[in-house]
Design a protein around this motif. Structure first.
Motif, PDB file in Angstrom:
ATOM      1  N   TYR A 345     -14.086  64.900 -44.426  1.00  0.00           N
ATOM      2  CA  TYR A 345     -15.297  64.652 -43.162  1.00  0.00           C
ATOM      3  C   TYR A 345     -14.030  62.381 -42.215  1.00  0.00           C
ATOM      4  O   TYR A 345     -14.267  62.492 -41.713  1.00  0.00           O
ATOM      5  CB  TYR A 345     -16.196  64.162 -43.000  1.00  0.00           C
ATOM      6  N   ILE A 355     -12.622  68.384 -36.333  1.00  0.00           N
ATOM      7  CA  ILE A 355     -13.716  67.995 -37.111  1.00  0.00           C
ATOM      8  C   ILE A 355     -14.818  69.740 -36.269  1.00  0.00           C
ATOM      9  O   ILE A 355     -15.024  69.263 -34.802  1.00  0.00           O
ATOM     10  CB  ILE A 355     -15.081  67.370 -36.929  1.00  0.00           C
ATOM     11  N   CYS A 368     -22.158  65.151 -41.116  1.00  0.00           N
ATOM     12  CA  CYS A 368     -21.295  65.843 -42.296  1.00  0.00           C
ATOM     13  C   CYS A 368     -22.282  66.438 -42.984  1.00  0.00           C
ATOM     14  O   CYS A 368     -23.221  65.508 -43.263  1.00  0.00           O
ATOM     15  CB  CYS A 368     -20.171  64.798 -42.950  1.00  0.00           C
TER      16      CYS A 368
END
Length: 428
Positions: A345, A355, A368
């Motif tokens: 991340y 992402i 995350c």
């Protein structure tokens, strides 16, 4: 009362004890046996220090206690005299290690006798004596015949000035601690013992060891058994194999990261990325594994210019190199799933990489999360639990021959050769 002066009386009695061999063990079927052994010292200094005295006092007390309780006690002493400390002492003092060891062991022996410790000196051993290390060599040959000793190339610290391999602790801020020259990582053929063959047994047998739960937990974590999958990402060259404990997050893999030392880096890197990749590889090799694994340091990396094919979607996945991936762990490559791994991340945020969240749970969508949940953005596996998806995705990978179940360990095979002068000769 007259003051007690040790040097006036103790040498007399110590000489008598030695002459009478009062601590020498002999066969005596009438007595139960007890073996008392402290660690053998490294005679790499000019004399013992108080840490030695503390340790050997405890062992001596145990030996004496058992003798007084009717045991036939074997209490030997010896010298663990090969290795880096002894070699460095010899270099520093400009003498042969053989001379240094002989001088130091004589002094250590004298000091141990002065302390009055109850050793059986007839059993004294020296790991650098050919009469002793012939058995080290015999043991090596037995392991070799069983396939448990083998050679392979391994990256080692190398000082181009001293022309020697260095241990991690000899590298300080990327420089040789002895001469101050910049060191480098060099591929060298080394000997290994295949201790990974015994990883499961090491874990299982912890139940039979009388240690605290905390120590056992540390050992389990060090061995580091994990279950997951090995997945193949095809490239224009050889495939890249990655190991993951979370195959359920495969659809969230938006890029791959190779260790800078990975064997495919030079083959995959495109011409326009070559200079920046080579510079990064060189800088990464100057860092220790501990530095590279520091979770608080800012992530660094370079794009190779190459892409791999996602095994289930067929998408083109960019291939990066970064020093937080180590060549010696797993396959030296990872599939980066930034929505579900903190390191990935941070890397994706810095380099503005995609992402994609593939596990829905209580964590907000823009954060995350490593937690399990229900699958999303995962094609036919949407709606499954993480546990079910793990199993079903591995089955899909096995069907198209791009992955399989795999057990992995943190423990590594034991590198036993460092190609330095003062070490037990390997008999091959």
């Amino acid at each position: 009362m007259q003051r007690y002066i040790p040097k006036d009386i103790e040498p007399k009695w110590q000489a008598k004890w030695e002459a009478d061999k009062i601590y020498q063990a002999s066969e005596d079927p009438a007595k139960p046996k007890k073996y008392v052994l402290e660690y053998f010292p490294y005679p790499s200094g000019a004399a013992m220090h108080v840490g030695h005295v503390r340790n050997y006092t405890i062992g001596d007390a145990i030996a004496r206690f058992n003798r007084m309780n009717g045991y036939n006690v074997l209490h030997p002493m010896g010298w663990d005299a090969f290795g880096l400390p002894a070699e460095n002492y010899a270099i520093k003092n400009k003498v042969s290690p053989r001379v240094a060891i002989d001088e130091n062991t004589d002094r250590f022996r004298q000091q141990l006798m002065q302390m009055g410790f109850s050793y059986d000196w007839s059993r004294e051993i020296d790991s650098t004596d050919p009469k002793y290390y012939k058995w080290t060599q015999w043991f090596f040959l037995m392991l070799f015949k069983k396939g448990l000793a083998y050679q392979k190339e391994s990256l080692q610290w190398w000082c181009p000035h001293d022309k020697t391999v260095l241990a991690n602790e000899q590298v300080e801020a990327g420089k040789c601690w002895r001469c101050g020259h910049t060191v480098e990582k060099k591929l060298l053929k080394q000997w290994f013992f295949k201790i990974t063959d015994y990883a499961d047994r090491l874990i299982d047998d912890l139940e039979d060891v009388n240690w605290s739960d905390g120590i056992k937990a540390m050992q389990r974590n060090w061995i580091g058994r994990s279950s997951g999958a090995e997945i193949e990402f095809k490239t224009d060259h050889k495939p890249i194999d990655v190991y993951t404990t979370r195959p359920d997050t495969l659809f969230g893999a938006t890029f791959l990261v190779l260790a800078p030392e990975h064997q495919l880096v030079s083959k995959l890197t495109t011409e326009d990325q070559k200079a920046s990749v080579e510079a990064y590889v060189k800088s990464a090799q100057a860092k220790s594994d501990v530095e590279r694994q520091d979770t608080d340091r800012e992530k660094t990396g370079v794009f190779t210019g190459a892409y791999a094919k996602h095994p289930l979607t067929g998408d083109q996945v960019p291939i990066w190199i970064a020093d937080y991936v180590l060549a010696g762990y797993g396959t030296g490559a990872i599939m980066a799933v930034p929505a579900h791994d903190e390191r990935d991340y941070a890397f994706a945020k810095k380099f503005e990489l995609p992402i994609v969240r593939v596990v829905k749970n209580d964590t907000p969508d823009d954060e995350c999360t490593p937690d399990e949940g229900v699958m999303i953005n995962s094609g036919e596996f949407d709606g499954e639990t993480s546990a079910d998806a793990r199993e079903n995705i591995v089955k899909a990978l096995e069907t198209n021959e791009s992955g399989q179940e795999k057990v992995n360990y943190k423990i590594r095979d034991w590198l036993i050769s460092r190609q330095r002068y003062w070490g037990a000769p390997i008999p091959i």
